[in-house]
Design an enzyme around this catalytic site. Sequence first.
Site, PDB file in Angstrom:
ATOM      1  N   ASP A  84       2.847   7.706  -0.917  1.00 35.58           N
ATOM      2  CA  ASP A  84       2.940   6.604  -2.306  1.00 35.58           C
ATOM      3  C   ASP A  84       1.762   7.052  -3.801  1.00 35.58           C
ATOM      4  OD1 ASP A  84       3.828   5.508  -4.186  1.00 35.58           O
ATOM      5  OD2 ASP A  84       3.360   3.552  -2.675  1.00 35.58           O
ATOM      6  N   HIS A  85       2.025   8.129  -4.764  1.00 40.17           N
ATOM      7  CA  HIS A  85       1.605   7.785  -5.917  1.00 40.17           C
ATOM      8  C   HIS A  85       0.618   8.720  -5.445  1.00 40.17           C
ATOM      9  CE1 HIS A  85       3.145   4.637  -8.684  1.00 40.17           C
ATOM     10  NE2 HIS A  85       3.283   4.478  -7.019  1.00 40.17           N
ATOM     11  N   ASP A 106       1.557  12.091  -8.782  1.00 43.60           N
ATOM     12  CA  ASP A 106       1.933  10.504  -9.904  1.00 43.60           C
ATOM     13  C   ASP A 106       0.934  11.004 -10.870  1.00 43.60           C
ATOM     14  OD1 ASP A 106       1.437   8.626 -11.768  1.00 43.60           O
ATOM     15  OD2 ASP A 106       0.535   6.750 -10.284  1.00 43.60           O
ATOM     16  N   GLU A 142       7.007  10.262 -11.807  1.00 42.72           N
ATOM     17  CA  GLU A 142       6.087   8.971 -12.695  1.00 42.72           C
ATOM     18  C   GLU A 142       6.701   9.223 -13.803  1.00 42.72           C
ATOM     19  OE1 GLU A 142       3.384   6.000 -11.308  1.00 42.72           O
ATOM     20  OE2 GLU A 142       3.337   4.992 -13.906  1.00 42.72           O
ATOM     21  N   HIS A 189       3.176  -2.769 -11.366  1.00 37.65           N
ATOM     22  CA  HIS A 189       2.411  -3.253  -9.747  1.00 37.65           C
ATOM     23  C   HIS A 189       1.037  -3.779 -10.517  1.00 37.65           C
ATOM     24  CE1 HIS A 189       3.047   2.173  -9.758  1.00 37.65           C
ATOM     25  NE2 HIS A 189       3.296   1.511  -8.634  1.00 37.65           N
ATOM     26  N   HIS A 218       8.819   0.356  -9.231  1.00 37.74           N
ATOM     27  CA  HIS A 218       7.553  -0.039  -8.759  1.00 37.74           C
ATOM     28  C   HIS A 218       7.707  -0.966  -9.531  1.00 37.74           C
ATOM     29  CE1 HIS A 218       6.554   4.031  -6.844  1.00 37.74           C
ATOM     30  NE2 HIS A 218       8.018   4.297  -7.441  1.00 37.74           N
ATOM     31  N   GLY A 219       6.142  -1.721  -8.736  1.00 36.11           N
ATOM     32  CA  GLY A 219       5.751  -2.806  -9.264  1.00 36.11           C
ATOM     33  C   GLY A 219       7.039  -4.247  -8.566  1.00 36.11           C
ATOM     34  N   ASN A 242       4.801  -4.342  -2.052  1.00 40.86           N
ATOM     35  CA  ASN A 242       3.249  -3.617  -1.656  1.00 40.86           C
ATOM     36  C   ASN A 242       2.412  -5.003  -1.802  1.00 40.86           C
ATOM     37  OD1 ASN A 242       1.469  -2.727  -0.159  1.00 40.86           O
ATOM     38  ND2 ASN A 242       0.682  -1.058  -1.785  1.00 40.86           N
TER      39      ASN A 242
HETATM   40 ZN   LIG Z   1       4.518   2.554  -7.327  1.00 39.02          ZN
END
Ligand SMILES: [Zn+2]
Length: 292
Positions: A84-85, A106, A142, A189, A218-219, A242
């Site tokens: 992730d990222h 990212d 992204e 996020h 996301h977020g 998350n």
């Molecule tokens: Zn994210």
Amino acid sequence: MQTNMKTLREYIKEAEEKGVAIGHFNISNLETLHGIYSAATKLNVPVVIGVSEGEEVFVGLEEAVALVQTIRERDNYPIFLNADHHASFESVKNSIDAGFDAVIIDAAKLPYEENVAVTKQCVEYAREVSKNTGRDILVEAELGYIGSGSNIKDSIPEGAGILTNPDEAKRFVKETGIDLLAPSVGSIHGLIKSGKLHINAELVKEIRQAVGIPLVLHGGSGLRDEDFTNAISSGIAMVHINSEIRLAFKEAVEKSIDTNPTEITPAKILQPAVDAIEQVVEARLRLFNKPF
Ligand SMILES: [Zn+2]
């Protein structure tokens, strides 16, 4: 990997066809993984485990792969691992080499041309490794800035929430060859104390139509139920959660220690955290898999 199991790419396609979304949940310990996996198996839906660069350092790169692969092979269950990222080609490459199923480069903070260049490099590497190993590694990138950090914020950070332009997204996907796109469509996020914006479902639709590849939201933490359902019915195929899991973990551990201050067995201290995470994830998965 078992030959009778679909690839993550195929599960995402299937989710789009069904009008549902796959849940992506981050871990930084075994308790979180167990909570997420219990929830997924309860609903019998595919699930993606994410580790950010920081989480990856804490868990261990090879350890993360071993954990997810062990479950997948033991239970023949569609559980996948995503980097992730990741902010550089080097860290994406390390994750691919270690055996991750998917990666997110990212570079959205960089100027457009630089974002394209590094994303393209990651795609080319993923294709080369996929070809040589028979794996099917997915690359997500992204475009538009959705803030950073799975934490609790007082208000929406400055500069975050710049929405993705559908035409630019189309060009970006064409120039990079990515498999999945994380657009900026209203979510940020982290958890925001002052409340989150609404998801721009119309924009989701426009971007999905323009780019022709699956979209990832996301977020997701702290969004209203209707924001999720609108986003999914408009073309979101995967949703990241998350912060909600982190908060559930922290609150459960605090309560557990407060309630039993003399307990020193980690399994007993931490079991309530596993249960709390399972509850959060189950509720999210029920929402993401609601037929429309
Ligand atoms: Zn994210």
